[in-house]
Design an enzyme around this catalytic site. Structure first.
Site, PDB file in Angstrom:
ATOM      1  N   VAL A  66       0.839  -1.203   0.000  1.00 57.47           N
ATOM      2  CA  VAL A  66       0.000   0.000   0.000  1.00 57.47           C
ATOM      3  C   VAL A  66       0.873   1.253   0.000  1.00 57.47           C
ATOM      4  CG1 VAL A  66      -1.747   1.305   1.267  1.00 57.47           C
ATOM      5  CG2 VAL A  66      -1.927  -1.185   1.113  1.00 57.47           C
ATOM      6  N   CYS A  67       1.901   1.250   0.826  1.00 54.37           N
ATOM      7  CA  CYS A  67       2.771   2.426   0.944  1.00 54.37           C
ATOM      8  C   CYS A  67       3.523   2.708  -0.355  1.00 54.37           C
ATOM      9  CB  CYS A  67       3.761   2.237   2.087  1.00 54.37           C
ATOM     10  SG  CYS A  67       2.958   2.053   3.700  1.00 54.37           S
TER      11      CYS A  67
END
Length: 248
Positions: A78-79
């Site tokens: 996600v990051c």
């Protein structure tokens, strides 16, 4: 710069001659020593190593606005998408006099390797804003970036919810705080929208309604009388005595 009073190290109660050279002391984080952050509070300053060298946070911002956003670890799915999205939007932030600075709770050397993946996956020519190496979780502690369980693990392991966003104005005051769970990606367009709204409010003395976008009508604060509103804004529309819309 970090105050030594904010952090303590855990040391075994033995004589120096008995302490093995390989012992690694870790910080002990105490909630009662954590700064209380609120909207319009002064953003705590710190110095840190980043992918663009050592920097002082307040000096880095200078007379600009700033967005500080954090991550629990490098090479996380996600990051990776988030950093790529913010990097692509950097020209938009530049137009608004906003400096970006990321953070991940690992070392700068690993960040540099991760950035290569971000550039590849997001089709970036160059990733161009600094990412803080916060392997000791000092900035994460200073800005209270974790949930209850994560706080217990600040001194060891991955803390999954170091995923906060702070918008800081040129006076170094915190104007927005958002914390996301590990499973939900951030909305970079919303960060831009809030900056537009804050800057519009600061420059024009207005507030913005739900879902406001640049170019739409704004709200005249109830503290401004109708007579003063007429002088300041010209025409305005009254929906209720406390709800008046105007152009900005």
């Amino acid at each position: 710069m970090f105050s030594r009073s904010l952090f303590q190290t855990s040391r075994p109660m033995v004589a120096k001659s008995q302490v093995p050279k390989a012992v690694r002391y870790v910080r002990t984080f105490k909630q009662e020593e954590q700064p209380r952050l609120r909207i319009n509070a002064l953003a705590p300053n710190f110095t840190a190593e980043t992918t663009q060298g050592k920097l002082d946070f307040h000096e880095y911002l200078g007379n600009s606005w700033g967005v500080l956003f954090s991550h629990p670890a490098d090479f996380t799915p996600v990051c990776t998408t988030e950093l790529g999205a913010f990097a692509k939007l950097k020209p938009e932030f530049d137009q608004r006099n906003v400096k970006l600075i990321g953070l991940s709770a690992e070392g700068v050397d690993k960040h540099q390797k991760w950035i290569k993946d971000i550039e590849e996956l997001s089709n970036l020519d160059k990733f161009s804003f600094p990412v803080i190496g916060d392997s000791n979780r000092e900035v994460a502690f200073l800005y209270d970036m974790v949930d209850e369980e994560g706080f217990k693990n600040l001194s060891k392991g991955i803390v999954h919810t170091i995923r906060s966003v702070f918008i800081v104005d040129p006076a170094k005051k915190i104007r927005l705080m958002i914390s996301y769970p590990a499973s939900v990606g951030r909305n970079s367009a919303e960060v831009l929208r809030v900056i537009d709204a804050l800057q519009k409010g600061d420059s024009k003395g207005v507030v913005t309604p739900i879902d406001w976008q640049p170019g739409q009508d704004v709200i005249i604060p109830p503290t401004v009388s109708d007579a003063d509103a007429k002088k300041k804004f010209g025409d305005f529309k009254t929906a209720k005595p406390y709800l008046r819309f105007t152009k900005a």
